[in-house]
Design a protein around this motif. Structure first.
Motif, mmCIF file in Angstrom:
data_model
loop_
_atom_site.group_PDB
_atom_site.id
_atom_site.type_symbol
_atom_site.label_atom_id
_atom_site.label_comp_id
_atom_site.label_asym_id
_atom_site.label_seq_id
_atom_site.Cartn_x
_atom_site.Cartn_y
_atom_site.Cartn_z
ATOM 1 N N ALA A 47 13.738 -8.068 2.124
ATOM 2 C CA ALA A 47 14.038 -6.782 1.500
ATOM 3 C C ALA A 47 12.763 -6.033 1.158
ATOM 4 N N ASP A 48 11.718 -6.771 0.806
ATOM 5 C CA ASP A 48 10.453 -6.164 0.410
ATOM 6 C C ASP A 48 9.661 -5.596 1.588
ATOM 7 N N LYS A 49 9.915 -6.076 2.783
ATOM 8 C CA LYS A 49 9.114 -5.660 3.935
ATOM 9 C C LYS A 49 9.251 -4.182 4.252
ATOM 10 N N SER A 50 10.351 -3.592 3.895
ATOM 11 C CA SER A 50 10.557 -2.191 4.239
ATOM 12 C C SER A 50 10.136 -1.246 3.119
ATOM 13 N N ARG A 51 9.541 -1.791 2.052
ATOM 14 C CA ARG A 51 9.108 -0.962 0.930
ATOM 15 C C ARG A 51 7.588 -0.912 0.891
ATOM 16 N N ILE A 52 7.059 0.229 0.507
ATOM 17 C CA ILE A 52 5.617 0.420 0.455
ATOM 18 C C ILE A 52 5.177 0.323 -1.004
ATOM 19 N N ALA A 53 4.347 -0.682 -1.295
ATOM 20 C CA ALA A 53 3.829 -0.883 -2.653
ATOM 21 C C ALA A 53 2.425 -0.292 -2.716
ATOM 22 N N LEU A 54 2.293 0.852 -3.360
ATOM 23 C CA LEU A 54 0.993 1.521 -3.428
ATOM 24 C C LEU A 54 0.025 0.807 -4.370
ATOM 25 N N GLY A 55 0.526 -0.064 -5.222
ATOM 26 C CA GLY A 55 -0.327 -0.797 -6.155
ATOM 27 C C GLY A 55 -1.136 -1.891 -5.484
ATOM 28 N N GLU A 56 -0.739 -2.279 -4.282
ATOM 29 C CA GLU A 56 -1.428 -3.334 -3.547
ATOM 30 C C GLU A 56 -2.296 -2.716 -2.457
ATOM 31 N N ALA A 57 -3.605 -2.981 -2.532
ATOM 32 C CA ALA A 57 -4.545 -2.386 -1.577
ATOM 33 C C ALA A 57 -4.241 -2.796 -0.141
ATOM 34 N N TYR A 58 -3.856 -4.057 0.053
ATOM 35 C CA TYR A 58 -3.580 -4.512 1.415
ATOM 36 C C TYR A 58 -2.357 -3.809 1.998
ATOM 37 N N GLU A 59 -1.393 -3.456 1.144
ATOM 38 C CA GLU A 59 -0.215 -2.720 1.609
ATOM 39 C C GLU A 59 -0.608 -1.307 2.039
ATOM 40 N N VAL A 60 -1.460 -0.669 1.252
ATOM 41 C CA VAL A 60 -1.909 0.689 1.585
ATOM 42 C C VAL A 60 -2.661 0.667 2.913
ATOM 43 N N ARG A 61 -3.532 -0.335 3.096
ATOM 44 C CA ARG A 61 -4.266 -0.449 4.366
ATOM 45 C C ARG A 61 -3.302 -0.672 5.530
ATOM 46 N N TYR A 62 -2.344 -1.573 5.338
ATOM 47 C CA TYR A 62 -1.398 -1.899 6.404
ATOM 48 C C TYR A 62 -0.596 -0.673 6.819
ATOM 49 N N TRP A 63 0.028 0.015 5.862
ATOM 50 C CA TRP A 63 0.894 1.151 6.190
ATOM 51 C C TRP A 63 0.080 2.341 6.684
ATOM 52 N N SER A 64 -1.131 2.537 6.175
ATOM 53 C CA SER A 64 -1.988 3.621 6.670
ATOM 54 C C SER A 64 -2.307 3.400 8.148
ATOM 55 N N LYS A 65 -2.626 2.161 8.467
ATOM 56 C CA LYS A 65 -2.948 1.836 9.859
ATOM 57 C C LYS A 65 -1.702 1.964 10.739
ATOM 58 N N LYS A 66 -0.568 1.511 10.249
ATOM 59 C CA LYS A 66 0.677 1.563 11.014
ATOM 60 C C LYS A 66 1.084 3.004 11.328
#
Length: 140
Positions: free
Chosen positions: A64-83
């Motif tokens: 369920a968490d995979k489809s949500r973007i957590a801006l508080g986590e730097a690695y998530e921001v990097r991942y989604w920015s790149k994607k």
């Protein structure tokens, strides 16, 4: 062995026997997973029903968490920015506008791109009109 039919105490109820079809059916229904997923979980964490239940809950939570973007986590921001091939600042703005769902953010970015493309075409038509009218004035 996980299922000793001579012992009917509580210890046996806490174990999952993959060799018994009725147990696989019961635990699959109880945990709301397919028998294949139940078997995988048992192989991963053991025959304890509580451990299997915890593992299955964790897997469902992660899915369920995979489809949500957590801006508080730097690695998530990097991942989604790149994607999405955008800057982190633009990602944060898109999340603020569309919400934390990755599907909604993707749809928002596509709509923005289409609107920008449409505006570019209109501007190109205006400059083309200006050029043709200017060339007509020179010819006259």
């Amino acid at each position: 062995m996980a299922d000793d039919k001579t012992k009917r105490g509580g210890a046996d109820r806490k174990l999952i026997a993959l060799t018994e079809r009725y147990e696989v059916a019961y635990w699959s229904k109880k945990f709301k997973v397919t028998p294949a997923k139940l078997k995988y979980a048992v192989k991963k964490v053991g025959h304890s029903a509580t451990k299997v239940e915890d593992y299955i809950k964790l897997q469902k939570h992660r899915a369920a968490d995979k489809s949500r973007i957590a801006l508080g986590e730097a690695y998530e921001v990097r991942y989604w920015s790149k994607k999405f091939k955008i800057t982190p600042a633009r990602l944060k703005a898109a999340v603020a506008a569309a919400g934390h769902s990755s599907k909604k953010v993707e749809a928002y970015l596509i709509a923005q791109k289409a609107a920008k493309k449409k505006a570019g075409k209109k501007a190109a038509k205006k400059t083309a009109k200006k050029k043709t009218s200017a060339s007509r004035k020179k010819a006259a």
